[in-house]
Design a protein around this motif. Structure first.
Motif, PDB file in Angstrom:
ATOM      1  N   SER A  35       0.841  -1.307   0.045  1.00 53.41           N
ATOM      2  CA  SER A  35       0.151  -0.162  -0.148  1.00 53.41           C
ATOM      3  C   SER A  35       0.845   1.383  -0.153  1.00 53.41           C
ATOM      4  CB  SER A  35      -0.921   0.083   1.270  1.00 53.41           C
ATOM      5  OG  SER A  35      -0.222   0.164   2.343  1.00 53.41           O
ATOM      6  N   GLY A  36       1.897   1.052   0.304  1.00 54.27           N
ATOM      7  CA  GLY A  36       2.892   2.246   0.506  1.00 54.27           C
ATOM      8  C   GLY A  36       3.081   2.928   1.712  1.00 54.27           C
ATOM      9  N   GLY A  37       2.406   2.232   2.664  1.00 55.87           N
ATOM     10  CA  GLY A  37       2.284   2.586   4.152  1.00 55.87           C
ATOM     11  C   GLY A  37       3.209   1.835   4.826  1.00 55.87           C
ATOM     12  N   LYS A  38       3.791   2.158   6.075  1.00 54.73           N
ATOM     13  CA  LYS A  38       4.915   2.039   6.749  1.00 54.73           C
ATOM     14  C   LYS A  38       4.880   0.391   7.033  1.00 54.73           C
ATOM     15  CE  LYS A  38       2.905   2.477  11.401  1.00 54.73           C
ATOM     16  NZ  LYS A  38       1.586   2.458  11.046  1.00 54.73           N
ATOM     17  N   ASP A  39       3.793  -0.312   7.236  1.00 49.46           N
ATOM     18  CA  ASP A  39       3.934  -1.752   7.416  1.00 49.46           C
ATOM     19  C   ASP A  39       4.453  -2.551   6.216  1.00 49.46           C
ATOM     20  OD1 ASP A  39       2.558  -1.613  10.189  1.00 49.46           O
ATOM     21  OD2 ASP A  39       1.085  -0.973   9.222  1.00 49.46           O
ATOM     22  N   SER A  40       3.800  -1.836   4.844  1.00 48.79           N
ATOM     23  CA  SER A  40       4.137  -2.610   3.844  1.00 48.79           C
ATOM     24  C   SER A  40       5.789  -2.307   3.552  1.00 48.79           C
ATOM     25  CB  SER A  40       3.258  -2.422   2.808  1.00 48.79           C
ATOM     26  OG  SER A  40       3.052  -1.068   2.401  1.00 48.79           O
ATOM     27  N   ASN A  68      -5.489   8.370  -3.341  1.00 49.04           N
ATOM     28  CA  ASN A  68      -4.053   8.230  -2.317  1.00 49.04           C
ATOM     29  C   ASN A  68      -3.623   9.665  -2.096  1.00 49.04           C
ATOM     30  OD1 ASN A  68      -3.635   5.133  -2.816  1.00 49.04           O
ATOM     31  ND2 ASN A  68      -3.848   5.935  -4.858  1.00 49.04           N
ATOM     32  N   PHE A  69      -2.464   9.662  -1.168  1.00 51.61           N
ATOM     33  CA  PHE A  69      -2.170  10.955  -1.266  1.00 51.61           C
ATOM     34  C   PHE A  69      -1.087  10.663  -2.428  1.00 51.61           C
ATOM     35  CE2 PHE A  69      -3.550  10.355   3.169  1.00 51.61           C
ATOM     36  CZ  PHE A  69      -4.255  11.189   3.370  1.00 51.61           C
ATOM     37  N   PRO A  70      -0.834  11.801  -3.129  1.00 54.96           N
ATOM     38  CA  PRO A  70       0.216  11.749  -3.999  1.00 54.96           C
ATOM     39  C   PRO A  70       1.593  11.465  -3.491  1.00 54.96           C
ATOM     40  CG  PRO A  70      -0.764  14.062  -3.779  1.00 54.96           C
ATOM     41  CD  PRO A  70      -1.369  13.056  -2.728  1.00 54.96           C
ATOM     42  N   GLU A  71       1.719  11.821  -2.272  1.00 52.88           N
ATOM     43  CA  GLU A  71       3.240  11.421  -1.857  1.00 52.88           C
ATOM     44  C   GLU A  71       3.327   9.938  -1.501  1.00 52.88           C
ATOM     45  OE1 GLU A  71       0.912  13.619  -0.421  1.00 52.88           O
ATOM     46  OE2 GLU A  71       1.940  15.248   0.336  1.00 52.88           O
ATOM     47  N   THR A  72       2.309   9.140  -1.387  1.00 51.98           N
ATOM     48  CA  THR A  72       2.506   7.785  -1.231  1.00 51.98           C
ATOM     49  C   THR A  72       2.806   7.138  -2.565  1.00 51.98           C
ATOM     50  OG1 THR A  72       0.769   8.055   0.512  1.00 51.98           O
ATOM     51  CG2 THR A  72       1.452   5.775  -0.112  1.00 51.98           C
ATOM     52  N   ILE A  73       2.101   7.775  -3.639  1.00 56.42           N
ATOM     53  CA  ILE A  73       2.296   7.066  -4.767  1.00 56.42           C
ATOM     54  C   ILE A  73       3.824   7.372  -5.355  1.00 56.42           C
ATOM     55  CG2 ILE A  73       1.697   7.133  -7.289  1.00 56.42           C
ATOM     56  CD1 ILE A  73      -0.337   5.517  -5.337  1.00 56.42           C
ATOM     57  N   ALA A  74       4.229   8.542  -5.218  1.00 61.77           N
ATOM     58  CA  ALA A  74       5.650   8.782  -5.834  1.00 61.77           C
ATOM     59  C   ALA A  74       6.831   8.002  -4.781  1.00 61.77           C
ATOM     60  CB  ALA A  74       6.021  10.453  -5.159  1.00 61.77           C
ATOM     61  N   PHE A  75       6.258   7.671  -3.477  1.00 62.97           N
ATOM     62  CA  PHE A  75       7.226   7.055  -2.748  1.00 62.97           C
ATOM     63  C   PHE A  75       7.077   5.587  -3.065  1.00 62.97           C
ATOM     64  CE2 PHE A  75       8.310   4.106   0.567  1.00 62.97           C
ATOM     65  CZ  PHE A  75       9.487   4.579   1.225  1.00 62.97           C
ATOM     66  N   ARG A  76       5.948   5.123  -3.597  1.00 61.21           N
ATOM     67  CA  ARG A  76       5.910   3.800  -3.901  1.00 61.21           C
ATOM     68  C   ARG A  76       6.599   3.442  -5.303  1.00 61.21           C
ATOM     69  NH1 ARG A  76       0.452   2.560  -7.217  1.00 61.21           N
ATOM     70  NH2 ARG A  76       1.867   3.486  -8.957  1.00 61.21           N
ATOM     71  N   ASP A  77       6.534   4.410  -6.169  1.00 57.37           N
ATOM     72  CA  ASP A  77       7.282   4.107  -7.437  1.00 57.37           C
ATOM     73  C   ASP A  77       9.047   4.418  -7.084  1.00 57.37           C
ATOM     74  OD1 ASP A  77       4.969   3.879  -8.885  1.00 57.37           O
ATOM     75  OD2 ASP A  77       4.434   6.092  -9.426  1.00 57.37           O
ATOM     76  N   GLN A  78       9.398   5.173  -6.605  1.00 60.66           N
ATOM     77  CA  GLN A  78      10.640   5.253  -6.227  1.00 60.66           C
ATOM     78  C   GLN A  78      11.233   3.875  -5.344  1.00 60.66           C
ATOM     79  OE1 GLN A  78      11.457   8.462  -3.738  1.00 60.66           O
ATOM     80  NE2 GLN A  78      13.714   7.802  -3.508  1.00 60.66           N
ATOM     81  N   LEU A  79      10.301   3.125  -4.461  1.00 61.42           N
ATOM     82  CA  LEU A  79      10.690   2.111  -3.954  1.00 61.42           C
ATOM     83  C   LEU A  79      10.983   0.740  -4.826  1.00 61.42           C
ATOM     84  CD1 LEU A  79      11.187   0.945  -0.811  1.00 61.42           C
ATOM     85  CD2 LEU A  79       8.993  -0.266  -1.203  1.00 61.42           C
ATOM     86  N   VAL A  80       9.946   0.811  -5.838  1.00 57.49           N
ATOM     87  CA  VAL A  80      10.113  -0.128  -6.857  1.00 57.49           C
ATOM     88  C   VAL A  80      11.206  -0.037  -7.737  1.00 57.49           C
ATOM     89  CG1 VAL A  80       8.750  -0.974  -8.714  1.00 57.49           C
ATOM     90  CG2 VAL A  80       7.265  -0.524  -6.723  1.00 57.49           C
ATOM     91  N   ALA A  81      11.525   1.181  -8.008  1.00 55.50           N
ATOM     92  CA  ALA A  81      12.740   1.235  -8.770  1.00 55.50           C
ATOM     93  C   ALA A  81      13.856   1.092  -8.037  1.00 55.50           C
ATOM     94  CB  ALA A  81      12.785   2.960  -9.324  1.00 55.50           C
ATOM     95  N   GLU A  82      14.036   1.437  -6.811  1.00 54.58           N
ATOM     96  CA  GLU A  82      15.319   1.080  -5.944  1.00 54.58           C
ATOM     97  C   GLU A  82      15.441  -0.401  -5.548  1.00 54.58           C
ATOM     98  OE1 GLU A  82      14.962   3.362  -2.507  1.00 54.58           O
ATOM     99  OE2 GLU A  82      15.667   5.220  -3.761  1.00 54.58           O
ATOM    100  N   GLN A 202      16.745   2.278   9.396  1.00 56.74           N
ATOM    101  CA  GLN A 202      16.897   3.475   8.780  1.00 56.74           C
ATOM    102  C   GLN A 202      16.160   3.516   7.597  1.00 56.74           C
ATOM    103  OE1 GLN A 202      20.965   5.013   8.963  1.00 56.74           O
ATOM    104  NE2 GLN A 202      20.164   5.554  11.245  1.00 56.74           N
ATOM    105  N   LEU A 203      15.073   2.969   7.355  1.00 54.64           N
ATOM    106  CA  LEU A 203      14.233   2.823   6.504  1.00 54.64           C
ATOM    107  C   LEU A 203      13.477   4.288   5.860  1.00 54.64           C
ATOM    108  CD1 LEU A 203      12.256  -0.484   6.845  1.00 54.64           C
ATOM    109  CD2 LEU A 203      14.264   0.069   5.765  1.00 54.64           C
ATOM    110  N   ALA A 204      13.510   4.530   4.722  1.00 55.49           N
ATOM    111  CA  ALA A 204      12.910   5.729   4.098  1.00 55.49           C
ATOM    112  C   ALA A 204      11.109   5.577   4.133  1.00 55.49           C
ATOM    113  CB  ALA A 204      13.365   5.699   2.723  1.00 55.49           C
ATOM    114  N   ILE A 205      10.562   6.510   4.473  1.00 53.77           N
ATOM    115  CA  ILE A 205       9.020   6.262   4.548  1.00 53.77           C
ATOM    116  C   ILE A 205       8.420   7.620   3.832  1.00 53.77           C
ATOM    117  CG2 ILE A 205       8.962   4.721   6.583  1.00 53.77           C
ATOM    118  CD1 ILE A 205       8.397   7.189   8.363  1.00 53.77           C
ATOM    119  N   PRO A 206       6.997   7.469   3.394  1.00 58.38           N
ATOM    120  CA  PRO A 206       6.587   8.923   2.724  1.00 58.38           C
ATOM    121  C   PRO A 206       6.574  10.073   3.840  1.00 58.38           C
ATOM    122  CG  PRO A 206       5.429   6.774   2.496  1.00 58.38           C
ATOM    123  CD  PRO A 206       6.273   6.427   3.230  1.00 58.38           C
ATOM    124  N   SER A 207       6.828  11.340   3.028  1.00 58.05           N
ATOM    125  CA  SER A 207       6.921  12.334   3.954  1.00 58.05           C
ATOM    126  C   SER A 207       5.702  12.577   4.723  1.00 58.05           C
ATOM    127  CB  SER A 207       7.451  13.475   2.935  1.00 58.05           C
ATOM    128  OG  SER A 207       6.251  13.581   2.054  1.00 58.05           O
TER     129      SER A 207
END
Lengths: 301, 429
Positions: A35-40, A68-82, A202-207
């Motif tokens: 979901s892009g949330g902290k647990d996932s 969604n909050f746009p920040e979550t989607i941006a975060f999701r896409d970045q995590l998938v890329a990384e 030290q995990l990155a999480i949505p802003s």
């Protein structure tokens, strides 16, 4: 003799990794619900560790409500890329267009329960036999009674009275054709454990988890963020507040809390002194006392 | 309650906290919910919105005192019928430890639920009503704790306020219980006089029991030594899955993933793969935080070996001088969970560590009356919630130890081949 003790966080981590490997070993087509949330986010980290140095053997699946909050989607896409993982997105809007789900009426129509339709359709379409989820037993009292390996019938439904006993570390993932499992490796984690793990790793999480200024409206005690999907009721108005989110779900049902916590250490302090559960900010759970159980019986996460 | 944050979570204190899993069992009226409610409330694990929700629900039900069981009885059917259907897990933490509580109902399905809750517990709390003393249910709970090899037992003698904190009554119950417990195998038994309702000796030591020398319940939970609860002697590594990345950086990597089920493994150790008997040497151990100098139970690790030998899921990596039993004939204590009775001669699937095999139930040796611990004469029918000793024959050998020696390699479940239901839990003798 050295002492063979593990900290509570290490024990939870070893347990979650064991469960993820069991899923990979016992099922043919697993997926990780993301979901892009902290647990996932914690789930993705654990999956990476469980199969290192190989890539984890399942895709991330996001059931996108469009709210969604746009920040979550941006975060999701970045995590998938990384993480170079595979992402599969299915949209609730498509289920509505296809006539399989009907949009709610009212001032903040929630697509939360409509996700079930899209989720069950996705599981059928892609023939997933096990979906890993980040749900925890401390979140909600119906979840407190759900198994780590939770058998669902061919309609994705949970039958709380007919669950398999789960003993030791022996997980029974046997199923008939068409049935599937939801598996919850974070079952024994608390909100605090998740935050402590995010800090340790030290995990990155949505802003939006950190304190920021935002326009919110106070509806029945829940501070909802301004978004295109919310219609103000007579007498309501948006106010600028310094807030953060304790959970990340749909903008229509996830409230923020007043907070100045802008670092992980400050969030941990805040969670430690919190007097409300994190789901206290969720309008979806406030609909009735057994809202979560009722949704799960219909096939919800 | 003050708003200040608990020291449990400051200064990275959490990096040194450990974990205790305990189970409680009992009837609604023996004060179990009150006790758990108090532990949760006093350790700040109950939040305001949860408290408000149960206050509302208590009121709606027309009850006068706050019904703390509503905290754990979350299912619709439970609330409607006022019963607990299933094991509920609760979580709380103090500055010293994190706790996982398996709260099991005492009335329906008691054996199945107690056994489930007990299977992962380090400690069991058995509640005794000071007015009633040791009753059938006390014996049943203690027997299951003993059968499941829970190493620590706390007998909480509750409702001491109703017997005027009588030291004589307390001693009488301790004597009663000790006599019964001599037939059990529990290495560590502690007695604590409490009043869950008033909080005496629960979180803080009470002034009402000056004759009691021990600590309060929470202190006991915080300090009981659990470092030796896992087997650190017999090296056992059931293989879950094989990790082969096939990528450029780890082209030849072939690692065996699993959870250490006993003993200690170190790089350089000579190992034997069972059941093949092939030998090799550990080249490296990888844990969640990187390379390890040793791995022990219950760590999840990936092991790499010096030689390319055939090992797959269900196999076990052990040390040469200390093999497990390799056998197709199993003697075990069995708890039956299914409404459909055990079929002598019937075929089931056995799940043991990461191994699955067909098995046939050769014989029921005897059935135990779980209230008296006596054998039931002339009755070999194992139905739901019954416990008995059985003989199994498996299609392939199991790599096992006695449950007494190792809970991880001595336990198994039976699965019905047709319904896929988990129908029994077994402990190897």
């Amino acid at each position: 003799m050295s002492s063979y003790n593990l900290t509570h966080l290490a024990q939870l981590e070893h347990e979650a990794i064991f469960i993820m490997r069991e899923v990979a070993a016992q099922f043919e087509r697993p997926a990780l619900l993301f979901s892009g949330g902290k647990d996932s986010i914690v789930m993705v980290k654990l999956a990476q560790k469980a199969f290192w140095p190989a890539k984890f053997p399942f895709p991330l699946v996001h059931i996108d409500t469009g709210h969604n909050f746009p920040e979550t989607i941006a975060f999701r896409d970045q995590l998938v890329a990384e993480t170079k993982s595979r992402l599969i997105v299915r949209y609730v809007a498509d289920s509505i267009k296809a006539g399989r789900a009907v949009e709610e009426k009212g001032p903040n129509p929630s697509r939360n329960s409509l996700q079930t339709v899209t989720l069950v359709d996705t599981i059928e379409e892609l023939k997933y036999d096990a979906c890993l989820g980040g749900a925890r037993r401390d979140e909600e009292k119906a979840r407190a009674k759900e198994r780590i390996f939770s058998a669902r019938d061919e309609f994705g439904q949970w039958d709380p009275k007919n669950q398999r006993p789960e003993l030791w570390n022996l997980f029974n993932g046997r199923k008939h054709v068409g049935e599937n499992f939801r598996v919850f490796p974070l079952s024994n984690w608390t909100e605090m454990d998740v935050w402590q793990y995010i800090a340790r790793e030290q995990l990155a999480i949505p802003s939006i988890y950190f304190s920021h200024d935002r326009e919110v409206v106070n509806r029945n005690g829940v501070l909802l963020a301004k978004s295109p999907w919310i219609t103000l009721l007579p007498g309501e108005k948006y106010e600028q507040k310094r807030v953060r989110f304790r959970t990340v779900g749909d903008a229509t049902c996830t409230g923020s809390v007043l907070s100045t916590a802008s670092t992980l250490a400050e969030i941990i302090q805040e969670v430690a002194s919190a007097r409300q559960t994190e789901r206290g900010t969720r309008a979806d759970d406030k609909r009735s006392d057994t809202a979560m159980e009722d949704r799960k019986k219909k096939g919800y996460f | 309650m003050s708003d200040s944050s608990s020291p449990a979570h400051s200064d990275q204190h959490y990096l040194s906290m450990d974990l205790l899993r305990f189970t409680t069992a009992g009837r609604v009226d023996d004060g179990k919910s009150t006790l758990i409610g108090r532990l949760l409330y006093d350790s700040k694990a109950i939040f305001e919105d949860q408290l408000e929700a149960i206050e509302r629900a208590t009121e709606q039900r027309g009850e006068e005192t706050l019904n703390l069981s509503l905290l754990t009885d979350g299912l619709r059917a439970e609330r409607e019928q006022g019963i607990t259907i299933d094991v509920a897990y609760r979580y709380f933490a103090t500055p010293r430890r994190k706790f996982i509580v398996a709260d099991t109902p005492g009335h329906i399905q008691y054996t199945r639920n107690m056994v489930t809750g007990a299977s992962t517990a380090n400690l069991a709390i058995v509640l005794v009503d000071a007015r009633k003393g040791v009753i059938e249910q006390t014996c049943r709970h203690s027997f299951i704790a003993s059968l499941l090899r829970i190493p620590h037992l706390v007998v909480a003698i509750n409702k001491m306020d109703l017997v005027n904190w009588s030291e004589a009554r307390y001693n009488e119950i301790v004597a009663q219980f000790s006599e019964f417990a001599s037939r059990l195998e529990i290495p560590d038994i502690k007695f604590i006089p409490i009043s869950a309702l008033h909080g005496d000796n629960v979180v803080d030591k009470s002034a009402k029991s000056p004759w009691y020398q021990g600590g309060a319940l929470l202190y006991t939970l915080e300090t009981v030594y659990i470092g030796s609860d896992h087997n650190h002697i017999d090296a056992r590594f059931p293989v879950q899955t094989v990790i082969r990345p096939n990528n450029d950086t780890h082209h030849d990597f072939r690692g065996f993933a699993g959870r250490v089920a006993g003993g200690v493994f170190k790089p350089g150790d000579e190992i034997v793969a069972q059941p093949s008997g092939l030998t090799s040497r550990i080249t490296a151990l990888h844990g969640p935080e990187g390379q390890l100098t040793e791995a022990f139970s219950p760590m999840s690790v990936v092991m790499t070996l010096a030689d390319e030998i055939d090992i797959s899921r269900g196999d076990m990596i052990v040390k040469a001088n200390n093999p497990p039993h390799v056998t197709q004939d199993i003697e075990a204590m069995l708890c039956w969970f299914s409404e459909k009775k055990l079929q002598p001669g019937g075929k089931y699937l056995v799940r043991h560590t990461t191994r699955e095999a067909k098995c046939v139930l050769k014989a029921v040796r005897f059935k135990v009356n779980i209230n008296t611990l006596h054998k039931v004469e002339g009755d070999l029918d194992l139905g739901m919630n019954d416990i008995g000793r059985v003989q199994l024959r498996t299609a392939v050998p199991l790599l096992c130890d006695s449950y007494q020696r190792n809970r991880a390699t001595g336990s198994f479940i039976l699965v019905d081949e047709f319904t896929n239901a988990t129908v029994a839990a077994g402990m190897i003798l």
